[in-house]
Structures are given as C-alpha cells and as structure tokens.
Design a protein around this motif. Structure first.
Motif, PDB file in Angstrom:
ATOM      1  N   ALA A 204      29.133 -29.786-103.331  1.00 59.24           N
ATOM      2  CA  ALA A 204      29.256 -31.211-102.412  1.00 59.24           C
ATOM      3  C   ALA A 204      28.200 -30.827-101.335  1.00 59.24           C
ATOM      4  O   ALA A 204      27.973 -31.932-100.468  1.00 59.24           O
ATOM      5  N   PHE A 205      27.688 -29.673-100.985  1.00 58.59           N
ATOM      6  CA  PHE A 205      27.122 -29.480 -99.784  1.00 58.59           C
ATOM      7  C   PHE A 205      25.758 -28.733-100.069  1.00 58.59           C
ATOM      8  O   PHE A 205      25.681 -27.727-101.006  1.00 58.59           O
ATOM      9  N   GLU A 206      24.565 -28.886 -99.477  1.00 62.40           N
ATOM     10  CA  GLU A 206      23.432 -28.267 -99.501  1.00 62.40           C
ATOM     11  C   GLU A 206      22.638 -27.873 -98.020  1.00 62.40           C
ATOM     12  O   GLU A 206      22.734 -28.772 -97.235  1.00 62.40           O
ATOM     13  N   LEU A 207      22.645 -26.605 -98.055  1.00 64.10           N
ATOM     14  CA  LEU A 207      21.836 -26.060 -96.720  1.00 64.10           C
ATOM     15  C   LEU A 207      20.596 -27.092 -96.133  1.00 64.10           C
ATOM     16  O   LEU A 207      19.860 -26.937 -97.111  1.00 64.10           O
ATOM     17  N   GLY A 208      20.826 -27.422 -95.095  1.00 62.74           N
ATOM     18  CA  GLY A 208      19.420 -28.114 -94.365  1.00 62.74           C
ATOM     19  C   GLY A 208      19.602 -29.757 -94.809  1.00 62.74           C
ATOM     20  O   GLY A 208      18.660 -30.231 -94.537  1.00 62.74           O
ATOM     21  N   ARG A 209      20.386 -29.894 -95.741  1.00 61.05           N
ATOM     22  CA  ARG A 209      20.388 -31.532 -95.971  1.00 61.05           C
ATOM     23  C   ARG A 209      21.861 -32.054 -95.482  1.00 61.05           C
ATOM     24  O   ARG A 209      21.742 -32.986 -94.554  1.00 61.05           O
ATOM     25  N   ASN A 210      22.937 -31.755 -95.942  1.00 61.69           N
ATOM     26  CA  ASN A 210      24.098 -32.298 -95.022  1.00 61.69           C
ATOM     27  C   ASN A 210      24.874 -31.299 -94.685  1.00 61.69           C
ATOM     28  O   ASN A 210      26.228 -31.619 -94.296  1.00 61.69           O
ATOM     29  N   ILE A 211      24.637 -30.263 -94.523  1.00 64.11           N
ATOM     30  CA  ILE A 211      25.223 -28.907 -93.405  1.00 64.11           C
ATOM     31  C   ILE A 211      24.040 -28.201 -92.881  1.00 64.11           C
ATOM     32  O   ILE A 211      23.173 -27.923 -93.883  1.00 64.11           O
ATOM     33  N   ALA A 212      24.287 -27.581 -91.846  1.00 62.45           N
ATOM     34  CA  ALA A 212      23.336 -26.823 -91.268  1.00 62.45           C
ATOM     35  C   ALA A 212      21.984 -27.621 -91.320  1.00 62.45           C
ATOM     36  O   ALA A 212      20.934 -26.881 -91.447  1.00 62.45           O
ATOM     37  N   ALA A 213      22.231 -28.817 -90.785  1.00 60.35           N
ATOM     38  CA  ALA A 213      20.907 -29.722 -90.984  1.00 60.35           C
ATOM     39  C   ALA A 213      20.419 -30.030 -89.648  1.00 60.35           C
ATOM     40  O   ALA A 213      19.370 -30.919 -89.516  1.00 60.35           O
ATOM     41  N   THR A 214      20.659 -29.722 -88.489  1.00 59.75           N
ATOM     42  CA  THR A 214      20.094 -29.886 -87.142  1.00 59.75           C
ATOM     43  C   THR A 214      18.439 -29.347 -87.224  1.00 59.75           C
ATOM     44  O   THR A 214      18.290 -28.394 -87.697  1.00 59.75           O
ATOM     45  N   PRO A 215      17.733 -30.304 -86.946  1.00 58.60           N
ATOM     46  CA  PRO A 215      16.142 -29.952 -87.167  1.00 58.60           C
ATOM     47  C   PRO A 215      15.715 -28.707 -86.349  1.00 58.60           C
ATOM     48  O   PRO A 215      16.244 -28.840 -84.993  1.00 58.60           O
ATOM     49  N   GLY A 216      15.039 -27.878 -86.613  1.00 60.25           N
ATOM     50  CA  GLY A 216      14.326 -27.007 -86.079  1.00 60.25           C
ATOM     51  C   GLY A 216      13.516 -25.820 -87.004  1.00 60.25           C
ATOM     52  O   GLY A 216      13.398 -26.327 -88.114  1.00 60.25           O
ATOM     53  N   LYS A 217      13.248 -24.923 -86.300  1.00 63.51           N
ATOM     54  CA  LYS A 217      12.293 -24.010 -87.099  1.00 63.51           C
ATOM     55  C   LYS A 217      12.570 -22.567 -86.901  1.00 63.51           C
ATOM     56  O   LYS A 217      13.354 -22.382 -85.610  1.00 63.51           O
ATOM     57  N   VAL A 218      12.487 -21.732 -87.869  1.00 58.52           N
ATOM     58  CA  VAL A 218      12.701 -20.182 -87.717  1.00 58.52           C
ATOM     59  C   VAL A 218      11.207 -19.641 -87.015  1.00 58.52           C
ATOM     60  O   VAL A 218      10.167 -20.072 -87.521  1.00 58.52           O
ATOM     61  N   ILE A 219      11.305 -19.162 -85.783  1.00 63.68           N
ATOM     62  CA  ILE A 219      10.021 -18.650 -85.102  1.00 63.68           C
ATOM     63  C   ILE A 219      10.103 -17.104 -84.916  1.00 63.68           C
ATOM     64  O   ILE A 219       9.104 -16.660 -84.251  1.00 63.68           O
ATOM     65  N   HIS A 220      10.839 -16.240 -85.345  1.00 56.83           N
ATOM     66  CA  HIS A 220      11.112 -14.977 -85.079  1.00 56.83           C
ATOM     67  C   HIS A 220      11.821 -14.417 -86.313  1.00 56.83           C
ATOM     68  O   HIS A 220      12.921 -15.011 -86.521  1.00 56.83           O
ATOM     69  N   GLU A 221      11.354 -13.325 -86.519  1.00 62.00           N
ATOM     70  CA  GLU A 221      12.273 -12.607 -87.815  1.00 62.00           C
ATOM     71  C   GLU A 221      12.132 -11.052 -87.731  1.00 62.00           C
ATOM     72  O   GLU A 221      10.878 -10.674 -87.423  1.00 62.00           O
ATOM     73  N   THR A 222      13.182 -10.428 -87.979  1.00 63.58           N
ATOM     74  CA  THR A 222      13.299  -8.916 -87.895  1.00 63.58           C
ATOM     75  C   THR A 222      14.041  -8.760 -89.160  1.00 63.58           C
ATOM     76  O   THR A 222      14.732  -9.638 -89.793  1.00 63.58           O
ATOM     77  N   PRO A 223      14.249  -7.457 -89.727  1.00 64.38           N
ATOM     78  CA  PRO A 223      15.265  -7.063 -90.684  1.00 64.38           C
ATOM     79  C   PRO A 223      16.569  -7.341 -90.533  1.00 64.38           C
ATOM     80  O   PRO A 223      17.323  -7.277 -91.819  1.00 64.38           O
ATOM     81  N   LEU A 224      16.847  -7.649 -89.201  1.00 65.24           N
ATOM     82  CA  LEU A 224      18.233  -7.957 -88.802  1.00 65.24           C
ATOM     83  C   LEU A 224      18.732  -9.336 -88.781  1.00 65.24           C
ATOM     84  O   LEU A 224      19.716  -9.777 -89.096  1.00 65.24           O
ATOM     85  N   TYR A 225      17.779 -10.295 -88.313  1.00 64.12           N
ATOM     86  CA  TYR A 225      18.220 -11.458 -87.975  1.00 64.12           C
ATOM     87  C   TYR A 225      16.880 -12.358 -87.947  1.00 64.12           C
ATOM     88  O   TYR A 225      15.604 -12.089 -87.886  1.00 64.12           O
ATOM     89  N   GLN A 226      17.095 -13.757 -88.230  1.00 59.34           N
ATOM     90  CA  GLN A 226      16.060 -14.906 -88.088  1.00 59.34           C
ATOM     91  C   GLN A 226      16.555 -15.442 -86.461  1.00 59.34           C
ATOM     92  O   GLN A 226      17.599 -15.734 -86.295  1.00 59.34           O
ATOM     93  N   LEU A 227      15.352 -15.831 -85.749  1.00 60.71           N
ATOM     94  CA  LEU A 227      15.821 -16.884 -84.558  1.00 60.71           C
ATOM     95  C   LEU A 227      15.104 -18.247 -84.881  1.00 60.71           C
ATOM     96  O   LEU A 227      14.197 -18.487 -85.264  1.00 60.71           O
TER      97      LEU A 227
END
Length: 588
Positions: A204-227
């Motif tokens: 029923a849900f697709e990430l980036g489409r109807n859940i976790a869909a607030t517009p934004g960008k990943v601007i930083h990435e490490t082996p532990l997390y994305q910002l």
C-alpha cells in the motif's frame, strides 16, 4: 431442509440430524486437503532452510507459596466459578467480559456458552496473577518477570485466539465455507517465512511517494548516516536550523508518515530549516560500531555539518527515544569539550537517561537474555531487527500480536493500509556490540546518571554539566519509555527546562498533529519535585503539544532569514546527492 415444525427429533427440542450432501463432503474435504498441502509445502521449505538451534533462557526455579494465602485464593476462585454456571441460564452471560476489547462483539453474548467461556477465562487470568503474588522468596525483578511471562501466556490462551471458542470465527467459517481459514493459513505461512508478523498491507505504501514523501535532498553521507535537508515552503525561515535525530532502532520516517501527520512537513511549514538524520540499517561492516560512533561520528558530525553549511553558530536539536538518550550524551560530551554553544536547544521525545524505573523493557535485561543476544549475533556482529520487533510486540501482545492472529489468520481478513503499521514492520538491524553495551551500561547498570562512569571517545561525561535549554516530552501511556522514567531527566540537567506530558503513548503521543484535534497535554509553570507533584499542579490543554513546542523554540531564537542560497537543498556548499528519503532508508 427448511424447519416447518413437523420434522423434530425424539426430544422435540431440535432438528433431526441430516447427513451432509456429497457436494458438502467434497467441499470440506477439498478445504482440508488444500490446507494440508500448504502446510506440507511450507514444512519442506522450512526444513531445508532451518537455522542452527538457539539457546533458550532458563525459567526461574519453583517456589512454594504461602499455603494459607493459596487456600484463600482457591476458595475465592471456586466461589466465582460456581457463579459462572448460573450465568448459563441468564441473559447476562458475558457482560463482564464485554468490558474487554477482545470480547466486545455481540456474538460473545448471543450464545450464553461463549459468554461464560470468556468470563471464565478472565477469572482464571486473575487467579494466575494472584498466584504469582503468593509466591514466596522471589526478588522484585524476578517477580515482575514472572508476572510478565504469566500475562504473555494468559494473552496467548485467550478463547478469542482459537477458532472453536471464538463465535465470530465460527460464524465466518460457515459464511465463507472455510475459505477464511485458507486465506488465514496463507497469511500465517507467509509470516513464518518472513520471520515476523505482518500488520499492514505491504504493497500500500511506497517510500517517497505516499510515505516519507516530504520534498528534500540528501546532502551528506557517511557509512553511518545520510543527512536530509528539506525544501523550504516559506519565504523566510528561522535562522537557527532544526536538526532531528530519530532512533536507529527504527526508520526515520515515523516523523514523516502521510502529509497529514508528518512532524517534518509541519515543521517545514512553520518556517524551520529542517534537517533529519537517516541512519543506516546495520550490516557486517558496522559490527564494531558503538555509542561513541552514534554520538561523535553521528550526532556531532551532523551538527557540525549543518553549522558549516548555513554559516550559523548553533542548531536546535531533537532526539527521539534512544536518539534522545544519545543526544544527552552528545550535550554532555560537548560541554566537557567546551563546545556546548553548538546546540541552542535540545528537545527530547520520550527519551530516558535514568533507567532505574525504565518499565517492562528492563525485564528483558538479565544474563540469560544477554547470552541469547550473543547467540543471535554470533559471526555477523549484527542483531536482526526482527528480534527487536518481536520484543516490542510482546510488550503489547494483545494489540500487536493476538489481534492480528484473530483478524488475519482466523477471520482471514485482508491487511489494512495503515502507514504507522507499515513503518512498524519496516525493521532495522542493530550493531550487536552497541546493543549489548546499551543494555548493560544503561538498562542494567544505569551508568549514564553516574558522573564520569561513561566516556565518549575517551571523554568522561557528566549530565550535570548540560546547561542547554531543554524541552522534555513524555507520553502518559508510554509502555516503552514510561513517563515516570522520562521525568527523571529533569533531575539531571542543569539548564532551563520545560516538561510536557502528552496524552497517549510512545508513538501517538509524539505523532499528534494539531489538525487532528486529538488527545491533550499537561504543562506546569511552577517548579515540581516529582512527576506526581507536576500532575497535581499541571493544567490541561486539549489537542497537540506541537504549537507549544514551536512557541518555546522560537522564543529562544526568533530571528528569521530569507529562504535562499544554502537554505535550499543542494544550493549551498553541499550538492544534492539524491532525492529524499534517500538510499539508507531502503537498506534492509
């Protein structure tokens, strides 16, 4: 055959017995055969993929109860039991059970026998728990463990969980001619194959489409997390940015479900420059990750990244649950290094620092459970997220286990499309070394509140050095971080602090948008020494506490700036890597 009143049995009270037709026999034989085939195919596949046997925790040794107390309990049970038989002849059978959600349906009272079965079950449950109280010589923690285990068994033994003692299920069997059981068996075997219980429609849900869909960008990435940096929707934004640390035990998008209940989307609409950390689900490359990494190479790194990107001195921070515990460590670490001014405020969502009254999760922390975790993580250094999911489900077994057994296995109903339950089933793996230390150092030994007992990257930390303004939110019905436990943070921080007690629990108490008009929250402007004193003097406000938080946060730093340049994702010194919600949230 229709009942005309002429075809009666010898007693004159029931219909004559009628042999089933050949068609009926063929139908039910087919249902049974199909079920057997499904079970055999599943068993063959499971045996081929069977894992090594895991050690099971030992049970406490039996202790003989006080004979007089036990005799009194048995006498009370016998008296109550005799009363149940009288209900068979009364219309009131099952009225007592109707107070329990499991037995609210009218079918439990339409046939008195089922009402008596439900009442008898509840009576026995009460007797079992009283029997635990009668046991002598048990240490308090072991008694609570035994009570918890008794409740777990009692919940499992509910007559609602078995087809032959649940009138709703029996009714459905006849309505669908057994098709509900085949659908339910299909659901059950699929869950066994996945190793976890399904709560919602997985398609029923697709990430980036109807859940976790607030517009934004990943601007930083490490082996532990994305910002993730979210796109502004207002012409001006608060100068001090908001950096949110969700728990790495779950996916970050609990704060970004559908648009109507997304805290992230709401905060963006209120004029905050919002950044969120999306933690990577652990794999074998993270086997040696510890709390030092989550604090220094996680939270501190993200704080410094946002400060540098926007050219600001400090950030507002939010830490949810275990990330709130880590945020307290981060603040103590920064204070010890003379860098406390990097954080303008700290908001704690249902977070604990003092684990002396941490609730039922404490019951899972003993030597046997730690040995089990070692066995589960041997070789990989990673704890499968399904183990934690099962633990949390056990805390609310009636709602998160047996309700779905009845609805989806016995009644054969389709899974609902529910974003919160979808998130709940999207499990993450944990670094085993971190998890074991977390249970030992915090839940078992409560070291975080002992000054200098813990160090982060070699720096001893002391919560008493934290002078950062803090907003502490607790859920009144929280079963994971009980409000009494969350309250204890007020006795360990040295800065100005606002405590808010929200209605509902660990999730709904946090994810409660103003537009929903649900629940309430309590605040108290006068100092209070205890949670009980706070509750006695607090004033109640209907609805969401989010506007209260916004007013408190803005008052600390009201200056606004234009939402341009680096305030827009990817337009500053850090180019966009990919669209939100990013890769890490999709990593198994």
């Amino acid at each position: 055959m229709a009942d005309t009143g002429e075809d009666r049995g010898a007693s004159g009270t029931g219909e004559a017995f009628e042999l089933p037709s050949l068609e009926e026999v063929q139908h039910w034989t087919g249902v049974i055969g199909q079920a057997q085939q499904m079970l055999m195919e599943h068993m063959a596949e499971a045996m081929a993929q069977a894992p090594a046997e895991l050690p099971l925790p030992t049970m406490p040794a039996p202790v003989f109860p006080d004979p007089e107390k036990l005799a009194d309990q048995q006498s009370e049970l016998m008296k109550a039991s005799l009363g149940l038989f009288g209900q068979l002849m009364e219309e009131g059978a099952g009225k007592e059970a109707a107070r329990d959600r499991r037995f609210k349906a009218a079918q439990w009272r339409e046939t008195p026998l089922f009402g008596v079965i439900a009442d008898a079950y509840l009576l026995l449950c009460d007797a079992w728990l009283k029997g635990v109280d009668a046991l002598e010589g048990l240490p308090p923690k072991q008694r609570e463990q035994l009570k918890f285990a008794t409740r777990v068994v009692a919940d499992a033994m509910s007559p609602a969980n078995f087809a032959l003692t649940n009138p709703q299920v029996l009714e459905r069997i006849f309505e669908t001619r057994g098709e509900n059981l085949l659908r339910g068996l299909e659901h059950m075997l699929a869950d066994i194959g996945k190793g976890k219980l399904t709560h919602s429609d997985t398609d029923a849900f697709e990430l980036g489409r109807n859940i976790a869909a607030t517009p934004g960008k990943v601007i930083h990435e490490t082996p532990l997390y994305q910002l993730i940096h979210y796109s502004p929707v207002t012409e001006k934004v608060v100068e001090v940015p908001l950096l949110i640390f969700p728990p790495w035990i779950n996916r970050f998008y609990i704060l970004d479900l559908n648009p109507k209940n997304s805290f992230i989307r709401w905060a963006v609409a209120q004029g905050f420059s919002v950044f969120v950390v999306s933690w990577k689900s652990a794999d074998e490359s993270m086997a040696d990750v510890t709390m030092d990494d989550y604090v220094v190479r996680g939270q501190v790194d993200a704080i410094d990244t946002v400060r540098a990107l926007l050219g600001v001195d400090h950030v507002h921070t939010v830490g949810y649950c275990v990330a709130g515990t880590a945020l307290a460590m981060t603040l103590a670490y920064l204070a010890a290094k003379g860098e406390a001014d990097k954080v303008r405020s700290a908001t704690f969502f249902t977070a604990q620092v003092d684990f002396s009254e941490a609730g039922e999760l404490n019951l899972f922390v003993d030597d046997e459970q730690l040995k089990l975790i070692d066995a589960l993580t041997q070789g990989s250094g990673v704890l499968d997220g399904r183990f934690m999911a099962a633990t949390f489900n056990l805390l609310r077994g009636r709602d998160l286990i047996w309700h779905y057994v009845v609805q989806n296995y016995l009644l054969g109903e389709d899974y609902p499309a529910f974003d919160l339950l979808h998130w709940n089933g999207d499990v993450t793996n944990l670094p085993a070394k971190w998890h074991r230390a977390y249970l030992e150092n915090l839940y078992r030994d409560n070291l975080l509140v002992r000054p200098g007992a813990l160090s982060i990257d070699g720096v001893p930390i002391d919560l008493r050095r934290i002078k950062t303004p803090a907003y502490v939110q607790a859920g009144r019905e929280d079963h994971i971080a009980p409000s009494r436990s969350v309250w204890k943070i007020t006795g360990h921080l040295a800065g100005p602090l606002r405590f808010v007690l929200a209605g509902s629990g660990h999730i709904a108490g946090v994810v409660n948008p103003p537009e929903a008009g649900k629940y309430q929250y309590w605040t108290c402007e006068a100092p209070a020494e205890t949670l009980e004193a706070f509750e006695a003097a607090a004033s109640e406000t209907k609805g969401s506490w989010w506007p209260d938080w916004q007013a408190w946060t803005r008052a600390l730093a009201p200056t606004e700036v234009a939402a341009e340049g680096a305030r827009r994702p990817g337009e500053g010194s850090l180019p966009a890597i990919e669209d939100a919600p990013g890769r890490y949230v999709r990593t198994p």
